[in-house]
Structure formats: C-alpha cells, structure tokens
Design a protein around this motif. Structure first.
Motif, PDB file in Angstrom:
ATOM      1  N   GLN A  61       0.828  -1.204   0.000  1.00  0.00           N
ATOM      2  CA  GLN A  61       0.000   0.000   0.000  1.00  0.00           C
ATOM      3  C   GLN A  61       0.861   1.253   0.000  1.00  0.00           C
ATOM      4  OE1 GLN A  61      -2.594  -0.537   3.339  1.00  0.00           O
ATOM      5  NE2 GLN A  61      -3.702  -2.229   2.368  1.00  0.00           N
ATOM      6  N   LEU A  62       1.973   1.222   0.721  1.00  0.00           N
ATOM      7  CA  LEU A  62       2.891   2.357   0.705  1.00  0.00           C
ATOM      8  C   LEU A  62       3.519   2.527  -0.670  1.00  0.00           C
ATOM      9  CD1 LEU A  62       4.668   2.092   4.169  1.00  0.00           C
ATOM     10  CD2 LEU A  62       3.053   3.837   3.406  1.00  0.00           C
ATOM     11  N   GLY A  63       3.813   1.418  -1.324  1.00  0.00           N
ATOM     12  CA  GLY A  63       4.338   1.492  -2.694  1.00  0.00           C
ATOM     13  C   GLY A  63       3.333   2.112  -3.646  1.00  0.00           C
ATOM     14  N   ALA A  64       2.065   1.739  -3.492  1.00  0.00           N
ATOM     15  CA  ALA A  64       1.025   2.315  -4.334  1.00  0.00           C
ATOM     16  C   ALA A  64       0.850   3.799  -4.042  1.00  0.00           C
ATOM     17  CB  ALA A  64      -0.292   1.578  -4.127  1.00  0.00           C
ATOM     18  N   LEU A  65       0.956   4.191  -2.778  1.00  0.00           N
ATOM     19  CA  LEU A  65       0.889   5.617  -2.445  1.00  0.00           C
ATOM     20  C   LEU A  65       2.055   6.385  -3.048  1.00  0.00           C
ATOM     21  CD1 LEU A  65      -0.344   5.651   1.255  1.00  0.00           C
ATOM     22  CD2 LEU A  65      -1.530   6.520  -0.757  1.00  0.00           C
ATOM     23  N   LEU A  66       3.231   5.760  -3.082  1.00  0.00           N
ATOM     24  CA  LEU A  66       4.376   6.391  -3.718  1.00  0.00           C
ATOM     25  C   LEU A  66       4.122   6.591  -5.207  1.00  0.00           C
ATOM     26  CD1 LEU A  66       7.357   7.329  -3.497  1.00  0.00           C
ATOM     27  CD2 LEU A  66       7.970   4.996  -4.127  1.00  0.00           C
ATOM     28  N   VAL A  67       3.568   5.585  -5.858  1.00  0.00           N
ATOM     29  CA  VAL A  67       3.246   5.699  -7.284  1.00  0.00           C
ATOM     30  C   VAL A  67       2.210   6.798  -7.497  1.00  0.00           C
ATOM     31  CG1 VAL A  67       2.171   4.502  -9.231  1.00  0.00           C
ATOM     32  CG2 VAL A  67       3.876   3.338  -7.855  1.00  0.00           C
ATOM     33  N   MET A  68       1.205   6.876  -6.621  1.00  0.00           N
ATOM     34  CA  MET A  68       0.187   7.916  -6.758  1.00  0.00           C
ATOM     35  C   MET A  68       0.777   9.304  -6.546  1.00  0.00           C
ATOM     36  SD  MET A  68      -2.981   6.027  -4.820  1.00  0.00           S
ATOM     37  CE  MET A  68      -3.908   7.497  -4.624  1.00  0.00           C
ATOM     38  N   GLY A  69       1.703   9.432  -5.592  1.00  0.00           N
ATOM     39  CA  GLY A  69       2.357  10.717  -5.367  1.00  0.00           C
ATOM     40  C   GLY A  69       3.201  11.135  -6.549  1.00  0.00           C
ATOM     41  N   LEU A  70       3.932  10.178  -7.117  1.00  0.00           N
ATOM     42  CA  LEU A  70       4.716  10.479  -8.313  1.00  0.00           C
ATOM     43  C   LEU A  70       3.814  10.868  -9.485  1.00  0.00           C
ATOM     44  CD1 LEU A  70       7.419   7.683  -8.148  1.00  0.00           C
ATOM     45  CD2 LEU A  70       7.752  10.133  -7.813  1.00  0.00           C
ATOM     46  N   ALA A  71       2.677  10.208  -9.603  1.00  0.00           N
ATOM     47  CA  ALA A  71       1.741  10.524 -10.679  1.00  0.00           C
ATOM     48  C   ALA A  71       1.171  11.933 -10.503  1.00  0.00           C
ATOM     49  CB  ALA A  71       0.611   9.497 -10.722  1.00  0.00           C
ATOM     50  N   ALA A  72       0.884  12.322  -9.279  1.00  0.00           N
ATOM     51  CA  ALA A  72       0.359  13.663  -9.035  1.00  0.00           C
ATOM     52  C   ALA A  72       1.412  14.730  -9.346  1.00  0.00           C
ATOM     53  CB  ALA A  72      -0.102  13.788  -7.581  1.00  0.00           C
ATOM     54  N   ALA A  73       2.648  14.482  -8.942  1.00  0.00           N
ATOM     55  CA  ALA A  73       3.721  15.433  -9.237  1.00  0.00           C
ATOM     56  C   ALA A  73       3.971  15.519 -10.740  1.00  0.00           C
ATOM     57  CB  ALA A  73       4.994  15.019  -8.515  1.00  0.00           C
ATOM     58  N   GLU A  74       3.948  14.373 -11.395  1.00  0.00           N
ATOM     59  CA  GLU A  74       4.138  14.349 -12.851  1.00  0.00           C
ATOM     60  C   GLU A  74       3.008  15.067 -13.563  1.00  0.00           C
ATOM     61  OE1 GLU A  74       2.466  12.527 -16.368  1.00  0.00           O
ATOM     62  OE2 GLU A  74       2.033  11.669 -14.410  1.00  0.00           O
ATOM     63  N   ALA A  75       1.779  14.883 -13.110  1.00  0.00           N
ATOM     64  CA  ALA A  75       0.641  15.551 -13.736  1.00  0.00           C
ATOM     65  C   ALA A  75       0.744  17.063 -13.577  1.00  0.00           C
ATOM     66  CB  ALA A  75      -0.664  15.047 -13.129  1.00  0.00           C
ATOM     67  N   THR A  76       1.190  17.525 -12.432  1.00  0.00           N
ATOM     68  CA  THR A  76       1.344  18.962 -12.211  1.00  0.00           C
ATOM     69  C   THR A  76       2.377  19.550 -13.155  1.00  0.00           C
ATOM     70  OG1 THR A  76       0.790  18.641  -9.888  1.00  0.00           O
ATOM     71  CG2 THR A  76       1.870  20.692 -10.464  1.00  0.00           C
ATOM     72  N   LEU A  77       3.519  18.896 -13.261  1.00  0.00           N
ATOM     73  CA  LEU A  77       4.564  19.400 -14.147  1.00  0.00           C
ATOM     74  C   LEU A  77       4.147  19.363 -15.609  1.00  0.00           C
ATOM     75  CD1 LEU A  77       7.738  17.868 -12.505  1.00  0.00           C
ATOM     76  CD2 LEU A  77       7.061  20.258 -12.551  1.00  0.00           C
ATOM     77  N   VAL A  78       3.534  18.270 -16.029  1.00  0.00           N
ATOM     78  CA  VAL A  78       3.143  18.142 -17.433  1.00  0.00           C
ATOM     79  C   VAL A  78       2.043  19.136 -17.783  1.00  0.00           C
ATOM     80  CG1 VAL A  78       2.091  16.584 -19.114  1.00  0.00           C
ATOM     81  CG2 VAL A  78       3.915  15.773 -17.652  1.00  0.00           C
ATOM     82  N   LEU A  79       1.099  19.362 -16.893  1.00  0.00           N
ATOM     83  CA  LEU A  79       0.061  20.356 -17.187  1.00  0.00           C
ATOM     84  C   LEU A  79       0.646  21.761 -17.294  1.00  0.00           C
ATOM     85  CD1 LEU A  79      -2.992  19.139 -15.105  1.00  0.00           C
ATOM     86  CD2 LEU A  79      -2.760  19.210 -17.572  1.00  0.00           C
ATOM     87  N   ALA A  80       1.649  22.072 -16.481  1.00  0.00           N
ATOM     88  CA  ALA A  80       2.318  23.372 -16.602  1.00  0.00           C
ATOM     89  C   ALA A  80       3.035  23.483 -17.949  1.00  0.00           C
ATOM     90  CB  ALA A  80       3.301  23.564 -15.459  1.00  0.00           C
ATOM     91  N   ILE A  81       3.682  22.411 -18.367  1.00  0.00           N
ATOM     92  CA  ILE A  81       4.361  22.414 -19.665  1.00  0.00           C
ATOM     93  C   ILE A  81       3.349  22.533 -20.803  1.00  0.00           C
ATOM     94  CG2 ILE A  81       5.713  20.966 -21.242  1.00  0.00           C
ATOM     95  CD1 ILE A  81       7.173  19.905 -18.729  1.00  0.00           C
ATOM     96  N   VAL A  82       2.225  21.842 -20.683  1.00  0.00           N
ATOM     97  CA  VAL A  82       1.179  21.933 -21.716  1.00  0.00           C
ATOM     98  C   VAL A  82       0.651  23.359 -21.817  1.00  0.00           C
ATOM     99  CG1 VAL A  82      -1.179  21.205 -22.274  1.00  0.00           C
ATOM    100  CG2 VAL A  82       0.526  19.512 -21.652  1.00  0.00           C
TER     101      VAL A  82
END
Length: 102
Positions: A61-82
């Motif tokens: 579950q902690l691993g999945a939370l890490l993946v979700m956190g990385l996905a949220a950070a990635e989405a923020t950066l990519v939306l700014a780039i878009v």
C-alpha cells in the motif's frame, strides 16, 4: 485462475490501454491521461502482489501511495508544460508542436 492472476491481468490491461493511447493520442492532455492509466496499472499490480504473497500488505500500500504521489507530481509538471506550449504555439497537438520546432 487465482485472484492474484486476475488482478495482474487487469493491471496489464490498464497498462496496455494506457500505452496504446499514449502512442496514438495526438493531444498532449490525452497523452497525460494515458500515462496516468499506466501508472494506475502499476499501482494495482504492486498492491495485488503484496496482498497475495508473503510480503507485508502495508508495504504494498505504501508502494502504491508512492506511485500515486509520483503521478500527481508528474501531472502537475506536465500540465504546466502543456500550458506553456499551448500559449507559445497556439496548439496542444503533439504533431503540430514537433512540426513547429524548427
């Protein structure tokens, strides 16, 4: 078919759908959504493997939370780039942006 195999199959389907959409989508936002699908498939696979193997379930579950956190950070950066690309090139289609590069 055991439940672990079923969960892994669903995770694989999510990964494949995300990869197919990432390759064939033309808009940058659509590509971002497909990337999120792939990350959700990875998170599901981690949780299912930890629940059905000798590993501690909390670690999965902690691993999945890490993946979700990385996905949220990635989405923020990519939306700014878009947003920057859309303002500069007046389009969000990846093919048009690569054509305007030169």
């Amino acid at each position: 078919m055991s439940s672990l195999q079923l969960y892994q199959l669903v995770a694989l389907v999510l990964l494949c759908v995300g990869l197919y959409g990432f390759i064939w989508r033309r808009s940058l936002v659509g590509m971002l959504i497909c990337l999120e699908l792939m990350l959700n498939g990875a998170g599901l696979s981690i949780v299912a493997a930890s629940q059905h193997t000798s590993a501690d379930a909390v670690l999965g579950q902690l691993g999945a939370l890490l993946v979700m956190g990385l996905a949220a950070a990635e989405a923020t950066l990519v939306l700014a780039i878009v947003l920057v690309v859309t303002r500069r090139f007046k389009t969000s289609e990846s093919i048009r942006v690569s054509e305007l590069k030169g």
